[in-house]
Scaffold this active site. Sequence first.
Site, mmCIF file in Angstrom:
data_model
loop_
_atom_site.group_PDB
_atom_site.id
_atom_site.type_symbol
_atom_site.label_atom_id
_atom_site.label_comp_id
_atom_site.label_asym_id
_atom_site.label_seq_id
_atom_site.Cartn_x
_atom_site.Cartn_y
_atom_site.Cartn_z
ATOM 1 N N GLN A 112 3.933 1.657 -1.235
ATOM 2 C CA GLN A 112 4.609 2.062 -2.469
ATOM 3 C C GLN A 112 3.408 2.317 -3.606
ATOM 4 O OE1 GLN A 112 7.898 1.537 -3.145
ATOM 5 N NE2 GLN A 112 8.219 1.192 -0.911
ATOM 6 N N HIS B 29 0.779 4.123 -2.873
ATOM 7 C CA HIS B 29 0.618 5.365 -2.321
ATOM 8 C C HIS B 29 1.434 6.539 -3.087
ATOM 9 C CE1 HIS B 29 -2.288 7.277 0.173
ATOM 10 N NE2 HIS B 29 -1.155 8.413 0.722
ATOM 11 N N HIS C 174 0.773 -1.123 0.034
ATOM 12 C CA HIS C 174 -0.022 0.115 -0.118
ATOM 13 C C HIS C 174 0.836 1.312 -0.137
ATOM 14 C CE1 HIS C 174 -3.354 2.606 0.897
ATOM 15 N NE2 HIS C 174 -2.484 3.231 1.791
#
Length: 97
Positions: free
Chosen positions: A70, A72, A68
């Site tokens: 990465q 984001h 998540h």
Amino acid sequence: MGLIINGGNAKSSAFEAITAAKDGDFATADAKLKEADDFLVKAHNTQTSMLTDEANGKHAKVTLLMVHSQDHIMNAITFRDLAGEIVDLYKRLDNKK
């Protein structure tokens, strides 16, 4: 968490840049793009540290939170790039008035 926090802040600043440009406030738009860039540098530094650890044999467990974070940061980078283009477009439109 540094990736998520700084990525989220970068995306928010980029969105604020678009809003400011839409209102014709290009000084604020440019400042918000700079602010987004500063947040992205912080996120990049966090990511580089993680990659350095990995290269040195300190392997991180790949969790949903890691994936998540990465995702984001990559979305924040893309959004920042597009925000810069949109701000430039608003500037061009303003110059044609």
